[in-house]
Design an enzyme around this catalytic site. Structure first.
Site, PDB file in Angstrom:
ATOM      1  N   MET A 262       0.838  -1.206   0.000  1.00 34.07           N
ATOM      2  CA  MET A 262       0.000   0.000   0.000  1.00 34.07           C
ATOM      3  C   MET A 262       0.874   1.257   0.000  1.00 34.07           C
ATOM      4  O   MET A 262       0.401   2.352   0.313  1.00 34.07           O
ATOM      5  CB  MET A 262      -0.939   0.008   1.211  1.00 34.07           C
ATOM      6  CG  MET A 262      -1.901  -1.185   1.190  1.00 34.07           C
ATOM      7  SD  MET A 262      -3.418  -0.880   2.095  1.00 34.07           S
ATOM      8  CE  MET A 262      -2.796  -0.576   3.738  1.00 34.07           C
TER       9      MET A 262
ATOM     10  N   HIS B  78       9.108  -3.409   3.607  1.00 29.69           N
ATOM     11  CA  HIS B  78       8.705  -3.619   2.205  1.00 29.69           C
ATOM     12  C   HIS B  78       9.928  -3.959   1.349  1.00 29.69           C
ATOM     13  O   HIS B  78       9.874  -4.824   0.477  1.00 29.69           O
ATOM     14  CB  HIS B  78       8.059  -2.351   1.630  1.00 29.69           C
ATOM     15  CG  HIS B  78       6.808  -1.927   2.319  1.00 29.69           C
ATOM     16  ND1 HIS B  78       6.742  -0.795   3.110  1.00 29.69           N
ATOM     17  CD2 HIS B  78       5.559  -2.453   2.332  1.00 29.69           C
ATOM     18  CE1 HIS B  78       5.508  -0.649   3.568  1.00 29.69           C
ATOM     19  NE2 HIS B  78       4.768  -1.639   3.115  1.00 29.69           N
TER      20      HIS B  78
ATOM     21  N   GLY C 122       4.737 -10.305   4.058  1.00 25.39           N
ATOM     22  CA  GLY C 122       5.500 -10.171   5.294  1.00 25.39           C
ATOM     23  C   GLY C 122       4.849 -10.936   6.441  1.00 25.39           C
ATOM     24  O   GLY C 122       3.624 -10.916   6.600  1.00 25.39           O
ATOM     25  N   GLN C 123       5.689 -11.587   7.241  1.00 27.27           N
ATOM     26  CA  GLN C 123       5.209 -12.261   8.456  1.00 27.27           C
ATOM     27  C   GLN C 123       4.581 -11.251   9.430  1.00 27.27           C
ATOM     28  O   GLN C 123       3.777 -11.612  10.276  1.00 27.27           O
ATOM     29  CB  GLN C 123       6.386 -12.996   9.116  1.00 27.27           C
ATOM     30  CG  GLN C 123       6.080 -13.666  10.439  1.00 27.27           C
ATOM     31  CD  GLN C 123       4.995 -14.719  10.327  1.00 27.27           C
ATOM     32  OE1 GLN C 123       4.813 -15.337   9.278  1.00 27.27           O
ATOM     33  NE2 GLN C 123       4.247 -14.914  11.405  1.00 27.27           N
TER      34      GLN C 123
HETATM   35  P1  AMP Z   1       1.371  -2.903   3.492  1.00 31.53           P
HETATM   36  O1  AMP Z   1       1.944  -1.864   2.588  1.00 31.53           O
HETATM   37  O2  AMP Z   1       1.281  -2.501   4.917  1.00 31.53           O
HETATM   38  O3  AMP Z   1       0.096  -3.525   2.954  1.00 31.53           O
HETATM   39  O4  AMP Z   1       2.426  -4.095   3.488  1.00 31.53           O
HETATM   40  C1  AMP Z   1       2.840  -4.693   2.284  1.00 31.53           C
HETATM   41  C2  AMP Z   1       3.619  -5.942   2.617  1.00 31.53           C
HETATM   42  O5  AMP Z   1       4.760  -5.595   3.392  1.00 31.53           O
HETATM   43  C3  AMP Z   1       2.807  -6.950   3.443  1.00 31.53           C
HETATM   44  O6  AMP Z   1       3.052  -8.255   2.955  1.00 31.53           O
HETATM   45  C4  AMP Z   1       3.358  -6.754   4.815  1.00 31.53           C
HETATM   46  O7  AMP Z   1       3.252  -7.908   5.640  1.00 31.53           O
HETATM   47  C5  AMP Z   1       4.811  -6.437   4.518  1.00 31.53           C
HETATM   48  N1  AMP Z   1       5.426  -5.755   5.666  1.00 31.53           N
HETATM   49  C6  AMP Z   1       4.968  -4.648   6.296  1.00 31.53           C
HETATM   50  N2  AMP Z   1       5.748  -4.353   7.355  1.00 31.53           N
HETATM   51  C7  AMP Z   1       6.722  -5.299   7.384  1.00 31.53           C
HETATM   52  C8  AMP Z   1       7.836  -5.545   8.249  1.00 31.53           C
HETATM   53  N3  AMP Z   1       8.102  -4.768   9.283  1.00 31.53           N
HETATM   54  N4  AMP Z   1       8.606  -6.608   7.973  1.00 31.53           N
HETATM   55  C9  AMP Z   1       8.341  -7.431   6.918  1.00 31.53           C
HETATM   56  N5  AMP Z   1       7.315  -7.253   6.076  1.00 31.53           N
HETATM   57  C10 AMP Z   1       6.514  -6.199   6.305  1.00 31.53           C
END
Ligand code: AMP
Length: 280
Positions: free
Chosen positions: A30, A37, A147-148
Site C-alpha cells: 500500500m 517492504h 510479510g510475516q
Molecule cells: P502494506 O503496505 O502494509 O500492505 O504491506 C505490504 C507488505 O509488506 C505486506 O506483505 C506486509 O506484511 C509487509 N510488511 C509490512 N511491514 C513489514 C515488516 N516490518 N517486515 C516485513 N514485512 C513487512
C-alpha cells in the site's frame, strides 16, 4: 523501471516476461515504503527473474472509522526506492481501475477471516483477499511475497490460494524491526515521539512470551497473562488483543508448541499497531 496504472498493460508486460521464460515475482504493497517492504522486494529479486511491485491503498480493507483518508501516501519517494532496488515494473492503479463502477464481487475466506484482526476489523480480510485475488489475476505472478508482520493475512492468503487453486507460490518474509524491537510499519509515521517510545511494549510483550516458552512454559493462558503484565506496565497503550493460535487456522490453542503464533494488537494513542512472533 516501468510504471503502469492499467491492468491490461500490466498483464501484457508480465505475460511477455513469462513467454521469455522468466519467473515473475510479485510484491503487493500500500506504499509508504519502509525497510520491511524493501526486504520483500529483495526476496523477490533473489527468487525471481522479473519483479513486479504494486502500490494501491485498497479502500475495501478499511473500515468506516479507519484511516483510509489519512493513510500515508509518499508515491514519488516510493517509486525511487523501488527503482533503486531494480524492480522491473510498478503497478499503481487508481481505485476506479481496481473497482470499476458496479463491482460487487468479493472473496470472503470464511471463518479464518473473523479471527485476530478480522474480529477487531470486520470486513478487513474480505477486502485484503479480494484485492490480492484481483492483483494476482491481473499480473499472473509465479510467486508472491508477503510479510510475516501480517501473520493473519499470510494465513488467509495461503488458504485462499489453496482453496481457489491459484497457480501462485506464496513466500513469507520475516518481520523487519527497528533496533529497539518495534516492527516497521507505515503506521509508525503517525506516532508522536512519546508514543514511539511506548510502542515498544508490543515487541517487549512478545519477547517476554518467547522467553517464558523457551524456559519451558507451555500453557497458552499463562503466556497470555505474561504478555498482559508487560502491557500493564505501559498503561497509556490500550491492548486490543493478545492471542495464541495455530498459525494456519488462527484458532486458539491451550498448549503451545514450536510453530505456534503469538499475535498482539494495541492502540498507541489513536494508532493501532500489530506484531507477532512464531515460537521456536
Ligand atoms: P502494506 O503496505 O502494509 O500492505 O504491506 C505490504 C507488505 O509488506 C505486506 O506483505 C506486509 O506484511 C509487509 N510488511 C509490512 N511491514 C513489514 C515488516 N516490518 N517486515 C516485513 N514485512 C513487512
Amino acid at each position: 523501471m516501468k510504471l503502469q496504472s492499467r491492468a491490461v498493460e500490466t498483464r501484457s508486460e508480465t505475460r511477455a516476461a513469462k513467454l521469455q521464460g522468466k519467473r515473475v515475482g510479485f510484491v503487493p504493497t500500500m506504499g509508504a515504503l519502509h525497510d520491511g517492504h524493501i526486504s520483500l522486494v529483495r526476496a523477490a529479486k533473489a527468487q525471481s527473474d522479473f519483479v513486479l511491485a504494486s502500490i494501491f491503498v485498497n479502500p475495501t480493507q478499511f473500515g468506516p472509522n479507519e484511516d483510509l483518508a489519512k493513510y500515508p501516501r509518499t508515491f514519488e519517494a516510493d517509486r525511487k526506492k523501488l527503482e533503486a532496488e531494480g524492480v522491473d515494473l510498478l503497478f499503481a492503479p487508481s481505485v476506479e481501475e481496481m473497482y470499476p463502477d458496479g463491482a460487487v464481487t468479493f472473496v470472503p475466506v470464511e471463518g479464518i477471516s473473523d479471527r485476530l484482526d478480522g474480529r477487531s476489523r470486520p470486513g478487513h480480510f474480505r477486502g485484503v483477499a479480494t484485492v490480492v485475488a484481483k492483483l494476482c489475476h491481473i499480473a499472473e505472478p509465479d510467486v508472491a511475497f508477503f510479510g510475516q508482520k501480517d501473520a493473519a493475512q499470510v494465513a488467509i492468503i495461503k488458504r485462499m490460494v489453496r482453496d481457489l487453486m491459484f497457480p501462485v507460490e506464496i513466500v513469507v518474509v520475516p518481520i523487519v524491526r527497528e533496533p529497539d524491537g518495534l516492527a516497521l510499519s507505515s503506521r509508525n509515521a503517525y506516532l508522536s515521539p512519546a508514543e514511539r517510545k511506548q510502542a515498544t511494549v508490543l515487541s517487549r510483550a512478545l519477547r517476554e512470551v518467547h522467553a517464558q516458552y523457551r524456559s519451558g512454559e507451555r500453557s497458552a493462558a499463562r503466556l497470555i497473562e505474561a504478555a498482559r503484565q508487560v502491557f500493564a506496565s505501559e498503561p497509556s497503550v490500550r491492548l486490543d488483543y493478545v492471542e495464541i493460535v495455530d498459525r494456519d487456522t488462527l484458532e486458539s490453542v491451550s498448549q503451545v508448541k514450536a510453530g505456534t503464533l503469538v499475535a498482539v494488537a494495541a492502540f498507541v494513542g489513536s494508532t493501532r499497531l500489530i506484531d507477532n512472533v512464531v515460537l521456536t
